[in-house]
Design an enzyme around this catalytic site. Structure first.
Site, PDB file in Angstrom:
ATOM      1  N   ILE A 133      59.757  -9.410 -38.374  1.00 13.18           N
ATOM      2  CA  ILE A 133      59.046  -8.948 -37.184  1.00 13.18           C
ATOM      3  C   ILE A 133      57.584  -8.745 -37.586  1.00 13.18           C
ATOM      4  CG2 ILE A 133      58.779  -7.037 -35.557  1.00 13.18           C
ATOM      5  CD1 ILE A 133      61.708  -6.633 -35.516  1.00 13.18           C
ATOM      6  N   ASP A 134      56.672  -9.155 -36.732  1.00 16.72           N
ATOM      7  CA  ASP A 134      55.252  -8.983 -37.030  1.00 16.72           C
ATOM      8  C   ASP A 134      54.930  -7.524 -37.353  1.00 16.72           C
ATOM      9  OD1 ASP A 134      54.888 -11.649 -36.486  1.00 16.72           O
ATOM     10  OD2 ASP A 134      54.131 -11.328 -34.456  1.00 16.72           O
ATOM     11  N   GLN A 135      53.910  -7.316 -38.151  1.00 13.45           N
ATOM     12  CA  GLN A 135      53.517  -5.966 -38.556  1.00 13.45           C
ATOM     13  C   GLN A 135      53.258  -5.071 -37.343  1.00 13.45           C
ATOM     14  OE1 GLN A 135      50.373  -5.858 -41.431  1.00 13.45           O
ATOM     15  NE2 GLN A 135      50.002  -3.671 -41.216  1.00 13.45           N
ATOM     16  N   THR A 137      54.525  -5.356 -34.372  1.00 12.24           N
ATOM     17  CA  THR A 137      55.687  -5.273 -33.491  1.00 12.24           C
ATOM     18  C   THR A 137      56.662  -4.232 -34.015  1.00 12.24           C
ATOM     19  OG1 THR A 137      55.444  -7.629 -33.011  1.00 12.24           O
ATOM     20  CG2 THR A 137      57.527  -6.612 -32.392  1.00 12.24           C
ATOM     21  N   ARG A 234      54.086 -14.145 -28.618  1.00  9.25           N
ATOM     22  CA  ARG A 234      52.654 -13.896 -28.403  1.00  9.25           C
ATOM     23  C   ARG A 234      51.934 -15.183 -28.007  1.00  9.25           C
ATOM     24  NH1 ARG A 234      51.218 -10.726 -33.901  1.00  9.25           N
ATOM     25  NH2 ARG A 234      49.157 -10.531 -32.913  1.00  9.25           N
TER      26      ARG A 234
END
Length: 289
Positions: A133-135, A137, A234
């Protein structure tokens, strides 16, 4: 390392060799050592690879340290781990925003993987990354607790047998209640931090969107991933003119929000060793009641 697994009821009868190779994805070299060392038992009796195993049989596997060398992970802070589900094979945690999933360079200790390693050290387990998961998110994320279950979970993810749903708040109003975005995604050649729509050489990506609530300025939506490309939600939302609020990479006016308004709220899959259908929900939400 020793593992005892009861074959799920929905798994068909098959040879032990087939179970280890095709169902549980044990590598060929490791299967060879299991057989040569006689390190497999079925229902507490020594087993041969040609014998037929059945649903509800209990299989015990004993691995040597050389079969699966343990990775070295620097320990973080176990207090930063919020467990949503855990058993002897896997763990699902609620990731806060602002923390990376795993280190990108040696010496890092403030990532989710570091904190999880500190949490698991008392039980002699090591975490393995299944997906990221993106930082920026937040939300539900799955880790394996041993190297045996890792390739099974990764294959399930590749075969779309693990469903991931996200909450998002985006700019503008969507004209449809449901929308599916199928656009290939590739690296942005002008900014290595970013990805972009690239129908010529990008990777296939698919995001299903459901609108829950709208105002004049933004919309609350749910996004279900069919694929798992980096920055997929995104990039897809930005490409249709509805960037996520707080997105400093893909939104021209990210100051509208104090954080990236993207949150993984639900993870659904069938447990590979028990056959149990799991739906694991985050304890947090972007949407106010």
């Amino acid at each position: 390392m020793e593992m005892t697994i009861q074959i799920p009821k929905d798994v068909q009868a098959q040879s032990l060799s087939s179970l280890l190779e095709k169902q549980w994805l044990i590598p060929r070299k490791t299967r060879h050592f299991l057989r040569m060392r006689k390190n497999v038992w079925v229902n507490q009796h020594p087993a041969i690879f040609s014998q037929i195993v059945h649903p509800s049989d209990i299989v015990t596997l004993k691995f040597e340290d050389t079969d699966y060398p343990l990775p070295t992970i620097l320990l973080g802070d176990e207090k930063k781990i919020n467990v949503l589900y855990e058993d002897e094979h896997l763990i699902v945690v609620d990731k806060p925003t602002g923390i990376k999933t795993h280190p990108n360079s040696s010496g890092e200790t403030d990532t989710l993987l570091n904190h999880l390693a500190a949490y698991l050290i008392q039980t002699h387990h090591v975490p393995y990354v299944v997906h990221r998961i993106d930082q920026e998110t937040s939300g539900v994320i799955l880790f394996a607790k041993n190297p045996v279950v890792l390739p099974i979970l990764c294959q399930m993810l590749e075969r779309k047998q693990i469903t991931r749903r996200y909450q998002a708040i985006v700019a503008g109003q969507l004209s449809e209640k449901t929308l599916t975005i199928r656009k290939k995604i590739g690296r942005n050649r002008h900014d290595r931090r970013k990805y972009c729509i690239d129908e010529r050489s990008g990777k296939t990506a698919c995001t299903h969107i459901t609108v829950l609530k709208q105002t004049h300025t933004h919309a609350q939506i749910l996004c279900e991933l069919e694929t798992g490309r980096t920055h997929q939600i995104r990039v897809h939302l930005s490409s249709v003119g509805h960037p996520i609020l707080g997105d400093t990479l893909y939104h021209l006016h990210p100051e509208e929000s104090p954080r990236l308004m993207l949150h993984a709220d639900t993870l659904c899959f069938t447990h590979p060793f028990t056959g149990e259908k799991l739906q694991i929900n985050s304890q947090n939400s972007l949407f106010k009641p």
